[in-house]
Design a protein around this motif. Structure first.
Motif, PDB file in Angstrom:
ATOM      1  N   THR A   1       0.963  -0.959   0.011  1.00 29.12           N
ATOM      2  CA  THR A   1       0.383  -0.051   0.060  1.00 29.12           C
ATOM      3  C   THR A   1       0.747   1.397  -0.099  1.00 29.12           C
ATOM      4  OG1 THR A   1      -0.136   0.086   2.439  1.00 29.12           O
ATOM      5  CG2 THR A   1      -2.164  -1.092   1.208  1.00 29.12           C
ATOM      6  N   PHE A   2       2.245   1.130   0.993  1.00 24.74           N
ATOM      7  CA  PHE A   2       3.009   2.171   0.658  1.00 24.74           C
ATOM      8  C   PHE A   2       2.855   2.936  -1.164  1.00 24.74           C
ATOM      9  CE2 PHE A   2       3.465   0.718   4.948  1.00 24.74           C
ATOM     10  CZ  PHE A   2       3.100   1.797   5.398  1.00 24.74           C
ATOM     11  N   VAL A   3       3.775   1.616  -1.496  1.00 28.69           N
ATOM     12  CA  VAL A   3       4.024   1.466  -3.201  1.00 28.69           C
ATOM     13  C   VAL A   3       3.140   1.863  -3.693  1.00 28.69           C
ATOM     14  CG1 VAL A   3       5.278   0.226  -4.808  1.00 28.69           C
ATOM     15  CG2 VAL A   3       5.410  -0.375  -2.658  1.00 28.69           C
ATOM     16  N   ALA A   4       2.026   1.887  -3.361  1.00 30.23           N
ATOM     17  CA  ALA A   4       0.985   2.396  -4.374  1.00 30.23           C
ATOM     18  C   ALA A   4       0.606   3.611  -4.199  1.00 30.23           C
ATOM     19  CB  ALA A   4      -0.508   1.265  -4.194  1.00 30.23           C
ATOM     20  N   TYR A   5       0.922   4.091  -2.872  1.00 35.21           N
ATOM     21  CA  TYR A   5       0.160   5.753  -2.334  1.00 35.21           C
ATOM     22  C   TYR A   5       1.883   6.773  -2.948  1.00 35.21           C
ATOM     23  CZ  TYR A   5       2.842   9.412  -0.176  1.00 35.21           C
ATOM     24  OH  TYR A   5       3.687  10.540   0.092  1.00 35.21           O
ATOM     25  N   SER A   6       2.853   5.883  -3.617  1.00 34.53           N
ATOM     26  CA  SER A   6       4.093   6.459  -3.642  1.00 34.53           C
ATOM     27  C   SER A   6       3.796   6.875  -5.496  1.00 34.53           C
ATOM     28  CB  SER A   6       5.273   5.998  -3.299  1.00 34.53           C
ATOM     29  OG  SER A   6       6.281   6.834  -4.035  1.00 34.53           O
ATOM     30  N   ALA A   7       2.536   5.823  -5.939  1.00 31.94           N
ATOM     31  CA  ALA A   7       2.581   5.945  -7.540  1.00 31.94           C
ATOM     32  C   ALA A   7       2.021   6.555  -7.394  1.00 31.94           C
ATOM     33  CB  ALA A   7       2.552   4.402  -7.441  1.00 31.94           C
TER      34      ALA A   7
END
Length: 368
Positions: free
Chosen positions: A204-210
């Motif tokens: 989820t952190f990667v998705a937010y950052s994207a």
């Protein structure tokens, strides 16, 4: 009294380690600050060159300048033609700065231990210093016209003006007109996304950052801070610097584990992976390796070579400082990638070990 003396002696190595880690961290961020100032000077120089070429400018009378009859023309950009113009630049600055702050704070929170946090901050500083140094070169050698109409460059007329303008440019209160190739805002966005992909504990952190990164890139283009080619080059260069850093660091880690000498005889078949593995794992040495491995306890096995390599990527990985013996299969399979034989590469010389050594020092590998 004896117990207190022993406690002080036990704390000295930790204090020495802390000071050395702090020194490397200070060197990294100090280098970044120097590069940032240098980049601001290059931006100012780029604006002065563009202004002298495209405008009637009188340096003796500050502010006394006007466009030539021919004026200047912005470059054709098919991407900018499709994106509506947004005049609120502060939105772009807020999106970029928030991405950087969240990435730094999140990485510090996820890192385990003060040493891992120092390494995290050091890697950010070294990568951004490298990118900004490359950017200072690109904006110095090639001057692109402004990407907006009626751009008025902030030109220094004397040393006092230069001292006043440079800090304002660094803080973002002033911006140049021709500092285009490549986008520094995009580099910050991409490096934060890449750090999330490497250190985030949940997808989820990667998705937010994207999402945050994509929104920031759109804002950069919408306010016409850069041409689309500046953004594209920033993405490619940032990804390349990020990957190169970790690849070189992995080379240094594998060299340290396998125990290869620093000075390597380039292009010599006698130092091919098979030859070195066979030399290190001769019959007598294999017996010693097997004996050593049988005496290693489960707790000590945490300090295996595999986990020490993994510790480069997972901040704060816990492993013992005990130097474990490398077995023959590891020497065959995980041979130093910087010392692949020239025969396999079909070249006359093997890759240099200079860059891995430099990156290892930058990362503080000798302290872990």
């Amino acid at each position: 009294m004896l117990g207190g003396l022993q406690s002080q002696l036990a704390q000295r190595p930790r204090l020495r380690l802390f000071l050395r880690e702090f020194g490397l961290l200070a060197a990294a961020w100090g280098s970044l600050m120097v590069v940032v100032v240098w980049m601001a000077l290059c931006q100012e120089w780029s604006d002065m060159r563009w202004l002298s070429r495209n405008m009637n400018y009188n340096r003796q009378k500050p502010g006394n300048w006007k466009l030539n009859h021919s004026g200047y023309k912005m470059l054709d950009d098919i991407v900018l033609d499709q994106i509506p113009l947004m005049t609120e630049r502060w939105i772009t600055d807020a999106v970029v700065n928030s991405a950087a702050l969240i990435a730094v704070g999140g990485g510090m929170f996820m890192a385990r231990g003060w040493q891992a946090r120092a390494v995290y901050l050091r890697r950010i500083a070294w990568m951004m210093a490298t990118l900004y140094f490359l950017r200072s070169i690109t904006i110095s050698v090639t001057t692109l016209p402004p990407s907006v109409n009626n751009c008025k460059p902030q030109v220094a007329h004397n040393t006092s003006d230069l001292v006043r303008i440079v800090p304002l440019m660094i803080s973002g209160q002033l911006s140049g007109c021709t500092d285009k190739v490549f986008s520094g805002h995009t580099s910050i966005l991409i490096i934060t996304f890449l750090f999330w992909t490497r250190y985030a504990r949940h997808w989820t952190f990667v998705a937010y950052s994207a999402v945050h990164t994509l929104a920031g890139i759109v804002c950069v283009l919408a306010v016409r801070l850069h041409y689309s080619v500046d953004v594209l080059l920033a993405i490619v260069l940032t990804y390349s610097v990020h990957q190169m850093y970790y690849l070189l660091l992995e080379c240094a880690v594998r060299q340290r584990i396998v125990g290869l000498p620093r000075h390597f005889l380039h292009g010599s078949t006698m130092y091919s992976p098979g030859a070195l593995a066979s030399r290190r794992c001769a019959s007598s040495e294999i017996d010693e390796i097997e004996l050593a491995e049988s005496e290693i306890s489960p707790t000590q096995k945490r300090g295996s070579a595999e986990q020490k390599v993994q510790a480069v990527y997972t901040l704060g990985a816990d492993f013992d400082d005990t130097k474990s013996t490398v077995d023959a299969s590891f020497a065959d399979t995980h041979f130093n990638c910087c010392h692949i034989s020239a025969d396999m590469l079909l070249t006359n010389r093997s890759p240099s070990t200079v860059l891995p050594t430099i990156v290892a020092w930058m990362d503080g590998l000798h302290l872990r």
